[in-house]
Design an enzyme around this catalytic site. Structure first.
Site, PDB file in Angstrom:
ATOM      1  N   GLY A 167       0.804  -1.217   0.000  1.00 54.20           N
ATOM      2  CA  GLY A 167       0.000   0.000   0.000  1.00 54.20           C
ATOM      3  C   GLY A 167       0.836   1.264   0.000  1.00 54.20           C
ATOM      4  N   GLU A 203      14.762  -2.184  -5.026  1.00 50.16           N
ATOM      5  CA  GLU A 203      14.390  -2.702  -6.346  1.00 50.16           C
ATOM      6  C   GLU A 203      14.665  -1.630  -7.393  1.00 50.16           C
ATOM      7  OE1 GLU A 203      10.268  -3.703  -6.622  1.00 50.16           O
ATOM      8  OE2 GLU A 203      10.429  -5.329  -5.179  1.00 50.16           O
ATOM      9  N   LYS A 240      -7.797   2.049  -5.527  1.00 51.36           N
ATOM     10  CA  LYS A 240      -8.230   1.887  -6.906  1.00 51.36           C
ATOM     11  C   LYS A 240      -9.575   2.571  -7.128  1.00 51.36           C
ATOM     12  CE  LYS A 240      -5.841  -2.494  -6.719  1.00 51.36           C
ATOM     13  NZ  LYS A 240      -6.002  -3.892  -6.278  1.00 51.36           N
ATOM     14  N   GLU A 291       3.424  -8.755  -4.941  1.00 55.17           N
ATOM     15  CA  GLU A 291       3.000  -9.318  -3.667  1.00 55.17           C
ATOM     16  C   GLU A 291       1.732 -10.136  -3.887  1.00 55.17           C
ATOM     17  OE1 GLU A 291       0.957  -5.713  -1.361  1.00 55.17           O
ATOM     18  OE2 GLU A 291       2.876  -5.153  -2.231  1.00 55.17           O
ATOM     19  N   ARG A 295      -6.715 -12.650   0.406  1.00 59.08           N
ATOM     20  CA  ARG A 295      -8.119 -12.395   0.756  1.00 59.08           C
ATOM     21  C   ARG A 295      -8.946 -12.266  -0.522  1.00 59.08           C
ATOM     22  NH1 ARG A 295      -5.460  -7.291   0.767  1.00 59.08           N
ATOM     23  NH2 ARG A 295      -6.297  -6.103  -0.961  1.00 59.08           N
ATOM     24  N   ARG A 341     -15.686   2.239  -8.571  1.00 59.22           N
ATOM     25  CA  ARG A 341     -15.959   2.365  -7.132  1.00 59.22           C
ATOM     26  C   ARG A 341     -16.638   3.702  -6.869  1.00 59.22           C
ATOM     27  NH1 ARG A 341     -10.827  -0.093  -3.772  1.00 59.22           N
ATOM     28  NH2 ARG A 341     -10.375  -1.824  -5.205  1.00 59.22           N
TER      29      ARG A 341
HETATM   30  C1  MV4 Z   1       7.025  -0.404  -7.587  1.00 63.65           C
HETATM   31  C2  MV4 Z   1       6.800   0.582  -8.571  1.00 63.65           C
HETATM   32  C3  MV4 Z   1       7.785   0.763  -9.521  1.00 63.65           C
HETATM   33  N1  MV4 Z   1       8.911   0.027  -9.476  1.00 63.65           N
HETATM   34  N2  MV4 Z   1       8.165  -1.114  -7.604  1.00 63.65           N
HETATM   35  C4  MV4 Z   1       3.170   0.554  -4.931  1.00 63.65           C
HETATM   36  C5  MV4 Z   1       2.499  -0.281  -3.901  1.00 63.65           C
HETATM   37  C6  MV4 Z   1       3.400  -1.402  -3.646  1.00 63.65           C
HETATM   38  N3  MV4 Z   1       2.684  -2.600  -3.444  1.00 63.65           N
HETATM   39  C7  MV4 Z   1       4.281  -1.486  -4.841  1.00 63.65           C
HETATM   40  N4  MV4 Z   1       4.152  -0.253  -5.544  1.00 63.65           N
HETATM   41  C8  MV4 Z   1       4.976   0.050  -6.569  1.00 63.65           C
HETATM   42  N5  MV4 Z   1       6.132  -0.661  -6.631  1.00 63.65           N
HETATM   43  C9  MV4 Z   1       9.074  -0.889  -8.518  1.00 63.65           C
HETATM   44  N6  MV4 Z   1      10.207  -1.599  -8.495  1.00 63.65           N
HETATM   45  C10 MV4 Z   1       5.602   1.296  -8.538  1.00 63.65           C
HETATM   46  C11 MV4 Z   1       4.693   1.044  -7.535  1.00 63.65           C
HETATM   47  C12 MV4 Z   1       3.498   1.821  -7.552  1.00 63.65           C
HETATM   48  C13 MV4 Z   1       2.252   1.252  -7.803  1.00 63.65           C
HETATM   49  C14 MV4 Z   1       2.089  -0.111  -8.000  1.00 63.65           C
HETATM   50  C15 MV4 Z   1       0.857  -0.648  -8.243  1.00 63.65           C
HETATM   51  C16 MV4 Z   1      -0.263   0.180  -8.294  1.00 63.65           C
HETATM   52  C17 MV4 Z   1      -0.129   1.513  -8.097  1.00 63.65           C
HETATM   53  C18 MV4 Z   1       1.130   2.071  -7.837  1.00 63.65           C
HETATM   54  C19 MV4 Z   1       1.230   3.447  -7.646  1.00 63.65           C
HETATM   55  C20 MV4 Z   1       2.451   3.991  -7.396  1.00 63.65           C
HETATM   56  C21 MV4 Z   1       3.586   3.175  -7.334  1.00 63.65           C
END
Ligand code: MV4
Length: 501
Positions: A167, A203, A240, A291, A295, A341
């Protein structure tokens, strides 16, 4: 068919409690609602067969009070507890407490919840299963020097992430070496405060990613299937707004590879229940495990509409120990589903919550429209919980039809008394990038960003409107706020309470 349980307690509120109660009734299972003092008049309490008051409004004294919920299940003779999403849904201690009380937790084994709770451990597990992850580390960073070495090796920009994150908490983007040390410090302290564990890892940053996730189902007999993907890139601050299935970006090959990868992840942790494996997908259609959510998810209905399978009923049957009644080859996907939503928030005032009394409500209906709602006309949205009122879901044979249908349904949906996200959802349904399927996790911030150069016209329009409103104010007159039918999304920035015909 004999029902999998005699009686199920739903440890949740709002639309998801209603969703589970409906599945129970269709299966001949008695349902028990639980509620807080703020939810005496809530829809889930009215629809369940029985309801038990837990305590005061704060979730810590009601929907998160493990002992009270277990006691309610015992007192009513429930066999099992469905946690919905949020609250206790991914709490391994709660899952264990259910088991200790002789109740079935309708969710995964506690060990599976725990192994996915640590993102770093989940990443290591994915690597072992040959599931692609973003280049980087999967061990806690020792110090600034090690972080600098690793960041240089994977290449900037990089992201620092909290081991127990998710999150977006404890996450920092680092564009250049000079920003690394302060970002590390900030991520560590945020992670320590939020999760009680300051461990962070690195990362490589994926630019302009899409968020695409795979729905899986796993039973206690070792069967794991996937039900395809959902595209969830339209979000704001990790909330979302719109989800769809399938994704307009995936190819049959990518769907197959991601689906198989998701099943490997689920099998590796001994997963049982409905679950979701999240991936980032880059512009070249490279996909990377992020990840796993252990749920049922808010956006599960889009998968239900394209696969024709009821995920809550599957959860109930799986929890009762039944075998999945179908194989991967039996999973057929048909057409396109979209979910919007509807939150009680003001999208043109920074999405601030807008709790209060819904003085009038006319939900959308009609062909291929599903309204999963937790509210009704005259209901007061409490200020204690999240702002989700309803999920508007449509199905069409293709994406274009589904978008037109959603636009139609949103135009029908009338809410008076609270502000809602409906105007921004209507705006998105007409957005050329959305219609063309040009999405990324940056879609919404760009749409809302009036300072970008190409939005100069919009900025000028807003300045003009502000000046006009100020003039009305000086004259002591009320400004007209309703938009004429067929007006552009921009006029809705003047906050009509609703648009009707
Ligand atoms: C990232 C990324 C870009 N590169 N990891 C945001 C929540 C967390 N679960 C992982 N996230 C991200 N990880 C790398 N290596 C961009 C995001 C991210 C994102 C991911 C999914 C949905 C919305 C997002 C909004 C901003 C950043």
């Amino acid at each position: 068919m004999t029902p999998p349980f005699g009686k199920v307690l739903i440890a949740n509120r709002g639309e998801i409690a209603v969703r589970v109660i409906r599945a129970c009734r269709e299966m001949g299972i008695a349902s028990v609602a639980v509620f807080s003092e703020a939810d005496r008049e809530s829809l889930h309490v009215m629809l369940a067969d029985e309801a038990v008051l837990l305590g005061p409004a704060p979730a810590s004294e009601s929907y998160l009070a493990i002992e009270k919920i277990i006691a309610a299940a015992r007192a009513t003779g429930a066999d099992a507890i469905h946690p919905g999403y949020g609250f206790l849904a991914e709490n391994a201690v709660f899952a264990e407490a259910c088991g200790a009380a002789g109740l079935v937790f309708i969710g995964p084994p506690p060990a599976a919840i725990r192994s996915m709770g640590n993102k770093m451990a989940a990443r290591r597990m994915a690597m072992e299963m040959k599931v692609p992850v973003v280049p980087g580390t999967a061990e806690p960073l020792a110090d600034d020097a090690e972080a600098a070495r690793i960041a240089a090796a994977v290449g900037y920009p990089v992201m620092i992430k909290a081991a127990l994150g998710g999150g977006g908490k404890g996450m920092r983007l680092v564009r250049a070496p000079g920003e690394l040390a302060p970002a590390l410090r900030a991520a560590r302290s945020e992670a320590g405060a939020a999760f009680g564990d300051a461990a962070v890892y690195i990362e490589r940053y994926v630019e302009e990613p899409r968020h695409i996730e795979i729905q899986v189902l796993a039973d206690r007999h070792g069967n794991v299937v996937h039900l395809g993907e959902r595209e969830c890139s339209i979000q704001r601050r990790h909330q979302k707004l719109i989800e769809e299935s399938p994704s307009s970006f995936t190819t049959p090959e990518l769907q197959r590879l991601m689906g198989e990868a998701a099943c490997r992840v689920a099998a590796a942790v001994g997963y049982v229940n409905a679950g979701t494996v999240e991936f980032l997908v880059d512009r070249e259609r490279g996909f990377y495990f992020l990840e796993m959510n252990t749920r049922l998810q808010v956006e599960h209905p889009v998968t239900e509409l394209v696969t024709g399978r009821d995920l809550v009923k599957e959860q109930l049957r799986i929890a009762a120990g039944e075998k999945l009644g179908f194989t991967q080859d039996d999973v057929a996907r048909n057409g396109w589903a979209l979910e919007c939503r509807i939150n009680a928030e003001d999208p043109y005032a920074g999405f601030i919550p807008s709790p209060g009394r819904i003085t009038s409500l006319r939900p959308a209906s009609g062909p291929w429209v599903r309204d999963d709602s937790g509210v009704y006309s005259g209901y007061t949205m409490p200020r204690f919980y999240d702002t989700l009122m309803a999920k508007l879901v449509v199905w069409g044979p293709d994406r274009e039809t589904a978008i037109a249908r959603m636009a139609r349904a949103l135009a029908e949906y009338k809410v008076v008394g609270v502000q809602t996200t409906i105007p921004i959802l209507q705006h998105i349904m007409r957005d050329p990038d959305f219609v063309a399927g040009r999405l990324s996790t940056h879609f919404l911030e760009r749409l809302m960003d009036v300072d970008r150069p190409e939005a100069g016209g919009r900025r000028r329009a807003i300045a003009l409107i502000a000046a006009a409103l100020a003039a009305y104010d000086r004259a002591g007159k009320q400004a007209p706020v309703a938009s004429p039918p067929g007006s552009s999304g921009w006029r809705q920035a003047v906050r009509p309470s609703w648009r009707g015909r």
